[in-house]
Scaffold this motif. Structure first.
Motif, PDB file in Angstrom:
ATOM      1  N   GLY A 260      42.708  27.163 -27.014  1.00  0.00           N
ATOM      2  CA  GLY A 260      41.366  27.696 -27.214  1.00  0.00           C
ATOM      3  C   GLY A 260      41.076  28.055 -28.651  1.00  0.00           C
ATOM      4  O   GLY A 260      39.907  28.165 -29.048  1.00  0.00           O
ATOM      5  N   ASP A 261      42.110  28.250 -29.466  1.00  0.00           N
ATOM      6  CA  ASP A 261      41.908  28.525 -30.887  1.00  0.00           C
ATOM      7  C   ASP A 261      41.459  27.247 -31.607  1.00  0.00           C
ATOM      8  O   ASP A 261      41.720  26.123 -31.159  1.00  0.00           O
ATOM      9  N   VAL A 262      40.803  27.456 -32.735  1.00  0.00           N
ATOM     10  CA  VAL A 262      40.341  26.343 -33.560  1.00  0.00           C
ATOM     11  C   VAL A 262      40.886  26.525 -34.970  1.00  0.00           C
ATOM     12  O   VAL A 262      40.661  27.566 -35.598  1.00  0.00           O
ATOM     13  N   MET A 263      41.614  25.533 -35.446  1.00  0.00           N
ATOM     14  CA  MET A 263      42.137  25.539 -36.808  1.00  0.00           C
ATOM     15  C   MET A 263      41.257  24.652 -37.680  1.00  0.00           C
ATOM     16  O   MET A 263      40.928  23.524 -37.294  1.00  0.00           O
ATOM     17  N   GLY A 271      39.310  16.389 -48.659  1.00  0.00           N
ATOM     18  CA  GLY A 271      38.637  16.472 -47.375  1.00  0.00           C
ATOM     19  C   GLY A 271      39.121  17.628 -46.530  1.00  0.00           C
ATOM     20  O   GLY A 271      39.948  18.442 -46.947  1.00  0.00           O
ATOM     21  N   GLU A 272      38.573  17.688 -45.319  1.00  0.00           N
ATOM     22  CA  GLU A 272      38.835  18.792 -44.395  1.00  0.00           C
ATOM     23  C   GLU A 272      39.229  18.279 -43.021  1.00  0.00           C
ATOM     24  O   GLU A 272      38.899  17.148 -42.646  1.00  0.00           O
ATOM     25  N   GLN A 273      39.928  19.123 -42.286  1.00  0.00           N
ATOM     26  CA  GLN A 273      40.318  18.843 -40.911  1.00  0.00           C
ATOM     27  C   GLN A 273      39.828  19.967 -39.993  1.00  0.00           C
ATOM     28  O   GLN A 273      39.531  21.075 -40.451  1.00  0.00           O
ATOM     29  N   LYS A 274      39.804  19.676 -38.692  1.00  0.00           N
ATOM     30  CA  LYS A 274      39.489  20.703 -37.694  1.00  0.00           C
ATOM     31  C   LYS A 274      40.120  20.288 -36.378  1.00  0.00           C
ATOM     32  O   LYS A 274      39.906  19.169 -35.916  1.00  0.00           O
ATOM     33  N   GLN A 275      40.884  21.209 -35.782  1.00  0.00           N
ATOM     34  CA  GLN A 275      41.570  20.898 -34.529  1.00  0.00           C
ATOM     35  C   GLN A 275      41.397  22.000 -33.494  1.00  0.00           C
ATOM     36  O   GLN A 275      41.586  23.183 -33.819  1.00  0.00           O
ATOM     37  N   ASP A 276      41.039  21.604 -32.291  1.00  0.00           N
ATOM     38  CA  ASP A 276      41.078  22.512 -31.141  1.00  0.00           C
ATOM     39  C   ASP A 276      42.489  22.510 -30.588  1.00  0.00           C
ATOM     40  O   ASP A 276      43.138  21.446 -30.499  1.00  0.00           O
ATOM     41  N   VAL A 277      42.988  23.681 -30.226  1.00  0.00           N
ATOM     42  CA  VAL A 277      44.332  23.783 -29.647  1.00  0.00           C
ATOM     43  C   VAL A 277      44.210  23.763 -28.128  1.00  0.00           C
ATOM     44  O   VAL A 277      43.412  24.506 -27.546  1.00  0.00           O
ATOM     45  N   VAL A 278      44.981  22.886 -27.499  1.00  0.00           N
ATOM     46  CA  VAL A 278      44.973  22.770 -26.043  1.00  0.00           C
ATOM     47  C   VAL A 278      46.398  22.897 -25.534  1.00  0.00           C
ATOM     48  O   VAL A 278      47.357  22.734 -26.281  1.00  0.00           O
ATOM     49  N   ASP A 279      46.522  23.208 -24.253  1.00  0.00           N
ATOM     50  CA  ASP A 279      47.855  23.374 -23.667  1.00  0.00           C
ATOM     51  C   ASP A 279      48.400  22.048 -23.169  1.00  0.00           C
ATOM     52  O   ASP A 279      47.645  21.124 -22.827  1.00  0.00           O
ATOM     53  N   TYR A 280      49.707  21.973 -23.126  1.00  0.00           N
ATOM     54  CA  TYR A 280      50.388  20.786 -22.600  1.00  0.00           C
ATOM     55  C   TYR A 280      50.002  20.575 -21.147  1.00  0.00           C
ATOM     56  O   TYR A 280      49.947  21.518 -20.355  1.00  0.00           O
ATOM     57  N   ALA A 281      49.734  19.329 -20.815  1.00  0.00           N
ATOM     58  CA  ALA A 281      49.451  18.975 -19.430  1.00  0.00           C
ATOM     59  C   ALA A 281      50.257  17.717 -19.095  1.00  0.00           C
ATOM     60  O   ALA A 281      50.189  16.726 -19.831  1.00  0.00           O
ATOM     61  N   PRO A 282      51.033  17.749 -18.025  1.00  0.00           N
ATOM     62  CA  PRO A 282      51.829  16.551 -17.669  1.00  0.00           C
ATOM     63  C   PRO A 282      50.914  15.358 -17.440  1.00  0.00           C
ATOM     64  O   PRO A 282      49.837  15.476 -16.877  1.00  0.00           O
TER      65      PRO A 282
END
Length: 283
Positions: A260-263, A271-282
């Motif tokens: 849920g965090d955003v880096m 340049g720039e980056q942006k990533q949403d953090v998600v949980d591992y899902a099988p």
């Protein structure tokens, strides 16, 4: 030049930013951006091509890692003075070298997946260096002449895997999506001094890292020269040159990154980056 790769994962096309602001498809020139196709000779060939007559890549698509793959994903640890201090470690007298798995590469806007059983997810904005020529025993004075270009890297890390498990740091550095790279590979001629670039990273809008590559203990040239004493660096090799202070590891209370965090992160001129953090899902 600013080079990038655009398209769905596994089907990206290499492109170059044209002077008119459009992205031009260079797949007919190089196939993709990896290995010898990012050598100094290959970049000169792209630079000398009639880019205006190449197809325009439709804007708005996914941007992948600026290199399709890398022979070796090298890393330099504890390479910023204030980061070494926040980690409670002595200033190194020689560069600390380790690796990430090449399979960690991901796009600069792709989600970062928190691995299964992870509890200590962390971030590290880093200046990335792409090698453009076979390099062994190069002097510091000549080292930057072997650089194809520079890019932004988020050296995502799982600290419990890295430090509290036996063995090498590679375990905490190599999960899928732990190497967001790009958006651009900026050729070395556009970055005359890699030791004067602002680098920053925020989490959910809160600035966590805000520094400058001038705080590096070992410069880019020193790192390349040192590494070339112990190994052969190859075209397309990627080097993450260390991170400045402000990582979760050194913070009071250690507020590890959560799903849920955003880096968001960037480096001056790259340049720039942006990533949403998600949980591992099988799968």
């Amino acid at each position: 030049m600013k080079l990038l790769r655009v398209g769905p994962q596994g089907s990206e096309k290499p492109a170059v930013l044209h002077g008119d602001g459009t992205y031009r498809d260079i797949s007919g020139l190089v196939g993709d951006l990896a290995g010898d196709t990012v050598s100094l000779r290959s970049l000169d060939a792209i630079r000398g091509s009639d880019l205006a007559n190449l197809p325009v890549v439709e804007a708005g698509g996914r941007i992948g890692s600026c290199v399709a793959s890398t022979p070796t994903f090298h890393c330099v640890g504890l390479n910023y003075t204030r980061h070494a201090e926040e980690a409670g470690m002595k200033i190194p007298t020689e560069p600390i070298l380790f690796n990430k798995a090449a399979s960690a590469l991901s796009g600069p806007y792709d989600p970062v997946i928190r691995p299964k059983d992870s509890q200590q997810l962390d971030y590290e904005v880093e200046l990335g260096v792409v090698i453009g020529e076979v390099t062994e025993h190069v002097s510091e004075a000549d080292a930057l002449s072997r650089v194809a270009g520079y890019c932004v890297i988020n050296d995502v890390s799982e600290r419990e895997f890295q430090a509290r498990r036996l063995g090498q740091w590679v375990k905490g550095k190599s999960a899928p999506t732990f190497g967001p790279t790009g958006p651009w590979l900026v050729t070395a001629d556009e970055i005359p001094d890699p030791q004067s670039l602002r680098c920053w990273l925020s989490v959910n809008g809160e600035m966590r890292q805000d520094s400058n590559t001038s705080d590096m203990i070992f410069s880019v040239a020193e790192c390349i020269s040192y590494m070339s004493r112990f190994m052969r660096l190859m075209p397309g090799d990627l080097i993450a040159t260390g991170t400045p202070q402000g990582v979760v590891l050194g913070m009071e209370g250690q507020p590890w990154v959560q799903p849920g965090d955003v880096m968001a992160l960037g480096i001056e001129g790259l340049g720039e980056q942006k990533q949403d953090v998600v949980d591992y899902a099988p799968s």
